[in-house]
Design a protein around this motif. Structure first.
Motif, PDB file in Angstrom:
ATOM      1  N   ASP A  56      14.070  28.641 -21.869  1.00 41.64           N
ATOM      2  CA  ASP A  56      12.942  27.740 -21.651  1.00 41.64           C
ATOM      3  C   ASP A  56      12.684  26.827 -22.844  1.00 41.64           C
ATOM      4  O   ASP A  56      12.331  25.659 -22.671  1.00 41.64           O
ATOM      5  CB  ASP A  56      11.668  28.522 -21.338  1.00 41.64           C
ATOM      6  N   MET A  57      12.853  27.330 -24.064  1.00 37.43           N
ATOM      7  CA  MET A  57      12.549  26.491 -25.219  1.00 37.43           C
ATOM      8  C   MET A  57      13.496  25.296 -25.295  1.00 37.43           C
ATOM      9  O   MET A  57      13.070  24.156 -25.506  1.00 37.43           O
ATOM     10  CB  MET A  57      12.614  27.300 -26.515  1.00 37.43           C
ATOM     11  N   GLY A  58      14.793  25.524 -25.104  1.00 36.05           N
ATOM     12  CA  GLY A  58      15.742  24.412 -25.107  1.00 36.05           C
ATOM     13  C   GLY A  58      15.484  23.434 -23.981  1.00 36.05           C
ATOM     14  O   GLY A  58      15.525  22.215 -24.170  1.00 36.05           O
ATOM     15  N   ARG A  59      15.209  23.961 -22.793  1.00 35.92           N
ATOM     16  CA  ARG A  59      14.908  23.093 -21.654  1.00 35.92           C
ATOM     17  C   ARG A  59      13.643  22.278 -21.914  1.00 35.92           C
ATOM     18  O   ARG A  59      13.563  21.098 -21.563  1.00 35.92           O
ATOM     19  CB  ARG A  59      14.739  23.925 -20.383  1.00 35.92           C
ATOM     20  N   SER A  60      12.659  22.917 -22.525  1.00 37.65           N
ATOM     21  CA  SER A  60      11.397  22.230 -22.786  1.00 37.65           C
ATOM     22  C   SER A  60      11.591  21.086 -23.767  1.00 37.65           C
ATOM     23  O   SER A  60      11.029  19.997 -23.585  1.00 37.65           O
ATOM     24  CB  SER A  60      10.372  23.230 -23.340  1.00 37.65           C
ATOM     25  N   VAL A  61      12.367  21.315 -24.823  1.00 35.63           N
ATOM     26  CA  VAL A  61      12.623  20.253 -25.796  1.00 35.63           C
ATOM     27  C   VAL A  61      13.428  19.127 -25.158  1.00 35.63           C
ATOM     28  O   VAL A  61      13.163  17.941 -25.381  1.00 35.63           O
ATOM     29  CB  VAL A  61      13.328  20.811 -27.042  1.00 35.63           C
ATOM     30  N   CYS A  62      14.414  19.486 -24.338  1.00 34.18           N
ATOM     31  CA  CYS A  62      15.184  18.454 -23.632  1.00 34.18           C
ATOM     32  C   CYS A  62      14.285  17.617 -22.731  1.00 34.18           C
ATOM     33  O   CYS A  62      14.393  16.382 -22.702  1.00 34.18           O
ATOM     34  CB  CYS A  62      16.294  19.102 -22.800  1.00 34.18           C
ATOM     35  N   ASN A  63      13.423  18.275 -21.978  1.00 37.21           N
ATOM     36  CA  ASN A  63      12.500  17.540 -21.119  1.00 37.21           C
ATOM     37  C   ASN A  63      11.593  16.632 -21.932  1.00 37.21           C
ATOM     38  O   ASN A  63      11.278  15.503 -21.529  1.00 37.21           O
ATOM     39  CB  ASN A  63      11.651  18.514 -20.308  1.00 37.21           C
ATOM     40  N   TYR A  64      11.150  17.125 -23.081  1.00 41.39           N
ATOM     41  CA  TYR A  64      10.293  16.337 -23.963  1.00 41.39           C
ATOM     42  C   TYR A  64      11.019  15.082 -24.436  1.00 41.39           C
ATOM     43  O   TYR A  64      10.465  13.982 -24.413  1.00 41.39           O
ATOM     44  CB  TYR A  64       9.866  17.185 -25.162  1.00 41.39           C
ATOM     45  N   VAL A  65      12.269  15.245 -24.856  1.00 38.99           N
ATOM     46  CA  VAL A  65      13.054  14.095 -25.326  1.00 38.99           C
ATOM     47  C   VAL A  65      13.227  13.085 -24.201  1.00 38.99           C
ATOM     48  O   VAL A  65      13.063  11.871 -24.386  1.00 38.99           O
ATOM     49  CB  VAL A  65      14.421  14.560 -25.857  1.00 38.99           C
TER      50      VAL A  65
END
Length: 403
Positions: free
Chosen positions: A179-188
């Motif tokens: 989730d953390m990686g996905r969340s940062v990707c979504n943020y970018v």
């Protein structure tokens, strides 16, 4: 939040038998009981008993998280909470380690086959000098920590971590713990829609939970994960292939990566900073600046600074420092990270803290009840820039190198 799905069983993940799974599910349920059953009781205990006892003894109310700790450690309820939480953590690793040891030959064979089929580079060295702030303790109470190994082919610690951290997070990081990686990707994607990095570095990647989402989001980019733990990067390389992606993993230190200056468009980390020493953090920031191309981005997803919360919340969160072998957890939150980024060379106007909404919350929308069907969809979902449900997010520190 109700979590009813299970971890995604990819080809590299240990397969628990009936009794092992029962023990593992018990440890996860025990941790949930601590968080949902015992933790809420700390507030009234503090307000009605501990704070008053402290003021009577010292002639003043508790002023900060250290005063609150002095008040609470004497209270039987807090002792019960802290002891149960520590016992749950130790039981968690014991339940996972037995499962990994039982099937280690089969796991090693599966990892070797996956590694051979992954054309992306893998680099590890049993003589690698692991920093003392990693090697000197069993982080998270995980026996052996990230870097212990028997030979240059060992993958056991990676397998233990992959299963164990799912139980530690009680499943709330999603079926792939990502989730953390996905969340940062979504943020970018949401905040910087025109940003298309061609080379991405994930520092302190452990087994690649947060690394693989960057390959999913930016399939044409070269994605590299680095970690000081040899067993972790070997396992991560095989795990990425098991999930259908060719990602490079290398045993290197975030303080001195050995990559050429100006060779990355994006440098990220996920829960790395609170596991490094106070001396290492500014060196990591300087290394990020050195590695980035002009206009490149540094993003560290980690814990919010203590100055953003009240003293009692600080005390609650700082229990990880005292009871979960996280010696830098509290100290990291007191550091001036914006100042360190500025000192590393990033322009002050580009440095900021922000919140990346949890991808799993975005997926759920207003419904935070997860079903098996939802779990499958989450594991296979495309990245979206849609609306997200408030209430869950990761703190990110962002800085951009001058163009």
């Amino acid at each position: 939040m109700v979590n009813t799905f299970q971890q995604h069983q990819h080809a590299a993940l240990p397969r628990a038998n009936h009794d092992e799974r029962a023990r593992q599910e018990f440890t996860k349920s025990l941790k949930q009981f601590v968080q949902q059953g015992l933790l809420p009781g700390l507030t009234p205990v503090y307000q009605t008993r501990a704070a008053k006892a402290f003021e009577k003894e010292h002639g003043k109310p508790p002023a900060d998280r250290w005063d609150i700790r002095k008040a609470m450690v004497k209270d039987l309820y807090f002792q019960h909470y802290a002891a149960t939480n520590r016992i749950a953590q130790e039981l968690l690793w014991e339940a996972v380690i037995g499962s990994v040891e039982r099937q280690l030959p089969e796991l090693e064979k599966a990892i070797a086959d996956l590694t051979a089929s992954n054309p992306a580079p893998l680099e590890s060295d049993p003589a690698f000098p692991v920093p003392r702030y990693v090697s000197a303790l069993d982080i998270h109470c995980m026996p052996g920590g990230y870097a212990s190994e028997i030979d240059g082919k060992d993958i056991a610690q990676g397998a233990i971590y992959d299963r164990g951290v799912y139980l530690y997070a009680m499943g709330y990081m999603g079926p792939d713990n990502d989730d953390m990686g996905r969340s940062v990707c979504n943020y970018v994607k949401r905040k910087m829609p025109g940003f298309q990095p061609k080379r991405i570095l994930d520092m302190g990647c452990t087994v690649g939970h947060s690394t693989v989402p960057f390959k999913e989001q930016f399939p044409d980019a070269e994605v590299i994960g680095i970690d000081v733990g040899g067993p972790c990067v070997r396992y991560a390389h095989a795990r990425s292939k098991a999930l259908g992606h060719d990602v490079s993993f290398m045993q290197r230190s975030a303080e001195d990566t050995g990559f050429e200056a100006g060779s990355f468009d994006l440098v990220v980390s996920h829960i790395l900073l609170h596991e490094t020493s106070g001396q290492a953090m500014p060196r990591i920031f300087r290394e990020c600046h050195r590695l980035l191309k002009p206009g490149g981005l540094m993003i560290h997803a980690d814990l919010p600074p203590f100055d953003l919360m009240d003293p009692f919340t600080q005390f609650i969160l700082d229990n990880e420092t005292y009871y979960n072998n996280e010696p830098f957890w509290g100290a990291m939150r007191d550091k001036d990270q914006i100042g360190m980024a500025r000192d590393a060379g990033f322009p002050a106007e580009t440095i900021r803290f922000d919140t990346a909404p949890m991808a799993i919350m975005e997926f759920a929308g207003a419904d935070t009840t997860y079903t098996e069907d939802a779990a499958e969809a989450l594991a296979e979902r495309e990245f979206t820039a849609g609306e997200y449900a408030p209430g869950g997010g990761w703190e990110v520190l962002i800085a951009q190198k001058a163009a």
